[in-house]
Design an enzyme around this catalytic site. Structure first.
Site, mmCIF file in Angstrom:
data_model
loop_
_atom_site.group_PDB
_atom_site.id
_atom_site.type_symbol
_atom_site.label_atom_id
_atom_site.label_comp_id
_atom_site.label_asym_id
_atom_site.label_seq_id
_atom_site.Cartn_x
_atom_site.Cartn_y
_atom_site.Cartn_z
ATOM 1 N N TRP A 1 0.841 -1.209 0.000
ATOM 2 C CA TRP A 1 0.000 0.000 0.000
ATOM 3 C C TRP A 1 0.875 1.258 0.000
ATOM 4 C CZ3 TRP A 1 -3.479 1.665 4.722
ATOM 5 C CH2 TRP A 1 -4.362 2.658 4.307
ATOM 6 N N HIS B 1 13.177 -4.789 3.357
ATOM 7 C CA HIS B 1 12.708 -5.154 4.700
ATOM 8 C C HIS B 1 13.884 -5.265 5.673
ATOM 9 C CE1 HIS B 1 8.614 -5.742 3.526
ATOM 10 N NE2 HIS B 1 8.819 -6.803 2.796
ATOM 11 N N SER C 1 -1.096 -12.121 8.928
ATOM 12 C CA SER C 1 -0.845 -11.868 7.511
ATOM 13 C C SER C 1 0.337 -12.712 7.020
ATOM 14 C CB SER C 1 -0.573 -10.369 7.310
ATOM 15 O OG SER C 1 -0.426 -10.080 5.956
ATOM 16 N N ARG D 1 -4.874 -9.906 0.495
ATOM 17 C CA ARG D 1 -5.676 -10.945 1.127
ATOM 18 C C ARG D 1 -6.968 -10.319 1.632
ATOM 19 N NH1 ARG D 1 -6.375 -13.441 6.146
ATOM 20 N NH2 ARG D 1 -5.274 -11.708 7.110
HETATM 21 P P1 PAP Z 1 5.035 -7.450 1.866
HETATM 22 O O1 PAP Z 1 5.813 -7.240 3.125
HETATM 23 O O2 PAP Z 1 5.140 -8.847 1.320
HETATM 24 O O3 PAP Z 1 5.296 -6.403 0.830
HETATM 25 P P2 PAP Z 1 2.744 -6.035 2.807
HETATM 26 O O4 PAP Z 1 2.199 -5.295 1.658
HETATM 27 O O5 PAP Z 1 3.556 -5.290 3.791
HETATM 28 O O6 PAP Z 1 3.499 -7.327 2.285
HETATM 29 O O7 PAP Z 1 1.563 -6.692 3.638
HETATM 30 C C1 PAP Z 1 0.506 -7.363 3.049
HETATM 31 C C2 PAP Z 1 -0.736 -6.929 3.791
HETATM 32 O O8 PAP Z 1 -1.145 -5.622 3.337
HETATM 33 C C3 PAP Z 1 -1.904 -7.850 3.545
HETATM 34 O O9 PAP Z 1 -2.651 -7.864 4.766
HETATM 35 P P3 PAP Z 1 -3.625 -9.057 5.165
HETATM 36 O O10 PAP Z 1 -2.889 -10.326 4.994
HETATM 37 O O11 PAP Z 1 -3.968 -8.786 6.604
HETATM 38 O O12 PAP Z 1 -4.804 -8.929 4.280
HETATM 39 C C4 PAP Z 1 -2.630 -7.136 2.417
HETATM 40 O O13 PAP Z 1 -3.966 -7.530 2.279
HETATM 41 C C5 PAP Z 1 -2.491 -5.699 2.860
HETATM 42 N N1 PAP Z 1 -2.638 -4.749 1.749
HETATM 43 C C6 PAP Z 1 -2.160 -4.865 0.481
HETATM 44 N N2 PAP Z 1 -2.507 -3.817 -0.255
HETATM 45 C C7 PAP Z 1 -3.229 -3.003 0.550
HETATM 46 C C8 PAP Z 1 -3.892 -1.739 0.344
HETATM 47 N N3 PAP Z 1 -3.868 -1.138 -0.833
HETATM 48 N N4 PAP Z 1 -4.530 -1.191 1.400
HETATM 49 C C9 PAP Z 1 -4.572 -1.806 2.595
HETATM 50 N N5 PAP Z 1 -3.973 -3.000 2.853
HETATM 51 C C10 PAP Z 1 -3.317 -3.587 1.841
#
Ligand code: PAP
Length: 294
Positions: A47, A104, A134, A260
């Site tokens: 995000w 990271h 997550s 997700r």
């Molecule tokens: P990464 O460390 O692999 O890049 P990262 O994007 O930090 O992952 O985290 C993924 C989480 O952000 C997911 O959360 P969840 O498993 O609880 O659903 C994902 O759904 C959420 N996420 C991705 N894109 C967005 C967005 N645009 N707005 C809000 N949450 C988001």
């Protein structure tokens, strides 16, 4: 020149990621104009990458035809570790300024590569319980078929011991938090839950911090709302590119595994009250006297 005592912080990395971390330490030097998106995995990186990229490039690309419609945010903002691991340092060096880069890595491992450069850093943190949930789902989705599923209770135990990619989470988050207190003009520390609650004020804050604040005209024309919509979970998740189950050498994660639920508080569906209490107590203990509440 005064030498710094070696950091006592120890971090876990998947074997696949280590060559990238070592190569960054050996070869990477930040530019003054660089912007870093830094986070513990599963804290809102995708995000924040989308938001930072959309904000920075909004005058180059009309939002209706923005690259984020056809590229995953991780293709727009590169995670340095993988490119360094693959020996593609020249790709990063060839990027025109201002670059947006991401990793990271904990701050203590990155510090020597960015110190004195004047670059800016944005970090995001998230409720530790939701990070664990997550991460567990992500790990499960990425798991090769021949490897057994890790039961949630086992993942919970390991996480509490600090054992997870880039873990332990507490020192990772605290290092960036402390740096944001030391240098607030260069390090912006955000919380996923607060961004979810007040996306508008956070988008404006981001733009100001990045040195490209929204003009009054832009605000009147609804540019901030448009950017938020483009980067929203629903919008991104439903784009063809982000439904893709493919993975390539650079982006190890299947793009669909990055979207997700995008909720606050999904931990309630996975943890018993005792588990939640234990993790909260560890977190309070680790963060005590830091002024940080998550
Ligand atoms: P990464 O460390 O692999 O890049 P990262 O994007 O930090 O992952 O985290 C993924 C989480 O952000 C997911 O959360 P969840 O498993 O609880 O659903 C994902 O759904 C959420 N996420 C991705 N894109 C967005 C967005 N645009 N707005 C809000 N949450 C988001």
């Amino acid at each position: 020149m005064a030498s710094r005592a070696p950091s006592k912080i120890r971090s876990w990395f998947p074997e696949l990621h280590l060559p990238g971390v070592i190569a960054i330490q050996k070869h990477f030097k930040a530019r003054p104009t660089d912007l870093f998106v830094l986070s513990f995995p599963k804290s809102g990186t995708t995000w924040l990458k989308a938001l930072a990229f959309a904000i920075m490039t909004r005058t180059q690309h009309p939002l209706a035809h923005h690259p984020l419609h056809s590229l995953n945010p991780h293709q727009c903002v590169v995670t340095m570790d993988r490119l360094f691991a693959l020996g593609q340092v020249s790709t990063i060096e060839a990027m025109p300024s201002p670059r947006i880069l991401s990793t990271h890595m904990p701050f203590s491992l990155l510090r020597d590569s960015i110190e004195g450069s004047g670059c800016r850093i944005i970090c995001v943190c998230r409720d530790v319980k939701d990070v664990l949930v997550s991460w567990w789902h992500f790990h499960d989705k990425m798991r090769p078929a021949e490897i057994d599923r890790v039961p949630f209770a086992k993942a919970f135990e390991m996480f509490c011991e600090g054992i997870c990619p880039s873990g332990p989470i507490w020192s990772h988050v605290l290092e960036y938090w402390e740096e944001s207190l030391r240098r607030p003009e260069k390090v912006l520390f955000l919380k996923y839950e607060e961004m979810m609650e007040e996306p508008m004020s956070h988008a404006k804050r981001l733009a100001e911090f990045m040195g490209c604040p929204f003009s009054l005209e832009e605000e009147k024309e609804g540019v901030v709302e448009e950017i938020l919509k483009l980067c929203s979970f629903e919008k991104l998740r439903n784009l063809e590119v982000n439904k893709s189950h493919k993975r390539d050498a650079v982006h190890l994660a299947q793009f669909d595994s990055l979207f997700r639920k995008g909720n606050v508080g999904d931990w309630t569906n996975h943890m018993s009250p005792e588990m939640a209490r234990k993790l909260e107590e560890i977190t309070q203990q680790k963060f005590k006297e830091s002024g940080l509440t998550v």
